[in-house]
Design a protein around this motif. Structure first.
Motif, PDB file in Angstrom:
ATOM      1  N   LYS A 114      15.330  10.668  -8.605  1.00 53.55           N
ATOM      2  CA  LYS A 114      15.158  11.127  -7.224  1.00 53.55           C
ATOM      3  C   LYS A 114      15.777  10.105  -6.278  1.00 53.55           C
ATOM      4  O   LYS A 114      15.223   9.805  -5.228  1.00 53.55           O
ATOM      5  N   GLU A 115      16.924   9.584  -6.681  1.00 54.84           N
ATOM      6  CA  GLU A 115      17.604   8.588  -5.868  1.00 54.84           C
ATOM      7  C   GLU A 115      18.257   9.245  -4.654  1.00 54.84           C
ATOM      8  O   GLU A 115      18.333  10.457  -4.547  1.00 54.84           O
ATOM      9  N   THR A 116      18.752   8.441  -3.740  1.00 51.51           N
ATOM     10  CA  THR A 116      19.346   8.925  -2.501  1.00 51.51           C
ATOM     11  C   THR A 116      20.541   9.831  -2.797  1.00 51.51           C
ATOM     12  O   THR A 116      21.492   9.405  -3.457  1.00 51.51           O
ATOM     13  N   PRO A 117      20.499  11.095  -2.322  1.00 48.10           N
ATOM     14  CA  PRO A 117      21.643  12.000  -2.546  1.00 48.10           C
ATOM     15  C   PRO A 117      22.935  11.403  -1.969  1.00 48.10           C
ATOM     16  O   PRO A 117      22.942  10.853  -0.876  1.00 48.10           O
ATOM     17  N   GLY A 118      24.000  11.502  -2.746  1.00 46.71           N
ATOM     18  CA  GLY A 118      25.290  10.993  -2.306  1.00 46.71           C
ATOM     19  C   GLY A 118      25.499   9.519  -2.573  1.00 46.71           C
ATOM     20  O   GLY A 118      26.618   9.029  -2.512  1.00 46.71           O
ATOM     21  N   LEU A 119      24.443   8.781  -2.849  1.00 42.34           N
ATOM     22  CA  LEU A 119      24.574   7.354  -3.165  1.00 42.34           C
ATOM     23  C   LEU A 119      23.986   7.083  -4.548  1.00 42.34           C
ATOM     24  O   LEU A 119      24.685   7.164  -5.541  1.00 42.34           O
ATOM     25  N   GLY A 120      22.700   6.772  -4.609  1.00 42.61           N
ATOM     26  CA  GLY A 120      22.054   6.461  -5.876  1.00 42.61           C
ATOM     27  C   GLY A 120      22.068   7.612  -6.856  1.00 42.61           C
ATOM     28  O   GLY A 120      22.061   7.409  -8.062  1.00 42.61           O
ATOM     29  N   ALA A 121      22.097   8.849  -6.340  1.00 45.52           N
ATOM     30  CA  ALA A 121      22.124  10.016  -7.217  1.00 45.52           C
ATOM     31  C   ALA A 121      23.422  10.107  -8.006  1.00 45.52           C
ATOM     32  O   ALA A 121      23.512  10.892  -8.951  1.00 45.52           O
ATOM     33  N   LYS A 122      24.404   9.290  -7.661  1.00 48.52           N
ATOM     34  CA  LYS A 122      25.661   9.266  -8.424  1.00 48.52           C
ATOM     35  C   LYS A 122      25.465   8.772  -9.855  1.00 48.52           C
ATOM     36  O   LYS A 122      26.360   8.909 -10.673  1.00 48.52           O
ATOM     37  N   ILE A 123      24.290   8.231 -10.167  1.00 47.54           N
ATOM     38  CA  ILE A 123      24.036   7.803 -11.544  1.00 47.54           C
ATOM     39  C   ILE A 123      24.052   8.985 -12.504  1.00 47.54           C
ATOM     40  O   ILE A 123      24.157   8.792 -13.704  1.00 47.54           O
ATOM     41  N   THR A 124      23.975  10.212 -11.991  1.00 51.21           N
ATOM     42  CA  THR A 124      24.044  11.405 -12.843  1.00 51.21           C
ATOM     43  C   THR A 124      25.451  11.966 -12.945  1.00 51.21           C
ATOM     44  O   THR A 124      25.687  12.889 -13.721  1.00 51.21           O
ATOM     45  N   ASP A 125      26.387  11.425 -12.203  1.00 50.56           N
ATOM     46  CA  ASP A 125      27.752  11.943 -12.136  1.00 50.56           C
ATOM     47  C   ASP A 125      28.597  11.381 -13.285  1.00 50.56           C
ATOM     48  O   ASP A 125      28.785  10.167 -13.384  1.00 50.56           O
ATOM     49  N   PRO A 126      29.112  12.260 -14.147  1.00 53.78           N
ATOM     50  CA  PRO A 126      29.930  11.777 -15.272  1.00 53.78           C
ATOM     51  C   PRO A 126      31.168  10.993 -14.828  1.00 53.78           C
ATOM     52  O   PRO A 126      31.516   9.997 -15.457  1.00 53.78           O
ATOM     53  N   GLU A 127      31.810  11.410 -13.765  1.00 55.05           N
ATOM     54  CA  GLU A 127      33.038  10.736 -13.317  1.00 55.05           C
ATOM     55  C   GLU A 127      32.747   9.438 -12.571  1.00 55.05           C
ATOM     56  O   GLU A 127      33.453   8.453 -12.736  1.00 55.05           O
ATOM     57  N   ALA A 128      31.711   9.424 -11.746  1.00 54.40           N
ATOM     58  CA  ALA A 128      31.432   8.258 -10.918  1.00 54.40           C
ATOM     59  C   ALA A 128      30.672   7.162 -11.663  1.00 54.40           C
ATOM     60  O   ALA A 128      30.766   5.997 -11.288  1.00 54.40           O
TER      61      ALA A 128
END
Length: 175
Positions: A114-128
């Motif tokens: 439940k990290e900050t959308p657009g910032l910390g939530a990038k931990i779920t992004d395969p590319e980022a």
């Protein structure tokens, strides 16, 4: 009855009915929620330990569970480690897979955050973020690479990428 007493009575009755309905819904859905959670864990095991057809729970404690990923001949292909810990906003639940010798990480997946959308939530992004965890050497401690780099080839064998603007989330996953 004056207005204040009627308001208190009505709010109390509405609160009791609402609480009762929520309790009933919780009882009716608890089993399905648990089955979905177990299915999500099984799917994550097959993602983080390549070739896994079945798994066996080897060890479990409060926020840490180890599963063995098994192939067609029932040989151990590696281990899937399920862990959770506090992130920047809330709990981060993740799973990563290792080889049988526990010398490298195959990959990482984030199951809940439940990290900050657009910032910390990038931990779920395969590319980022997630692609920077593939095939990492864990014979020595992993370190966080700051500033972030653009490709996994720019990292050392035991380095993982930070997320620009969300270093705490990336560091919490590493920790």
């Amino acid at each position: 009855m004056n207005l204040s007493v009627r308001m208190v009575v009505v709010l109390t009755v509405v609160g009791l009915i609402s609480g009762g309905l929520l309790s009933v819904v919780n009882l009716l859905t608890a089993e399905r929620i648990e089955l979905n959670r177990l299915k999500e864990i099984e799917e994550a095991i097959t993602r983080v330990v390549p070739g896994t057809l079945s798994s066996v729970k080897l060890y479990e404690e409060d926020k840490f569970t180890v599963y063995a990923g098994k192939g067609a001949d029932d040989a151990e292909l590696g281990y899937a480690i399920y862990a959770s810990g506090t992130g920047f906003q809330d709990v981060i639940v993740l799973m990563f897979g290792t080889d049988p010798a526990i010398e490298k990480i195959y990959s990482l997946t984030i199951l809940e955050q439940k990290e900050t959308p657009g910032l910390g939530a990038k931990i779920t992004d395969p590319e980022a973020y997630l692609r920077f965890w593939q095939e990492k050497d864990i014979r020595q401690p992993l370190t966080l690479r700051k500033p972030a780099v653009g490709s996994p080839e720019e990292l050392g064998t035991s380095e993982v990428n930070a997320i620009t603007g969300a270093t705490i989330s990336a560091d919490k996953v590493l920790g």
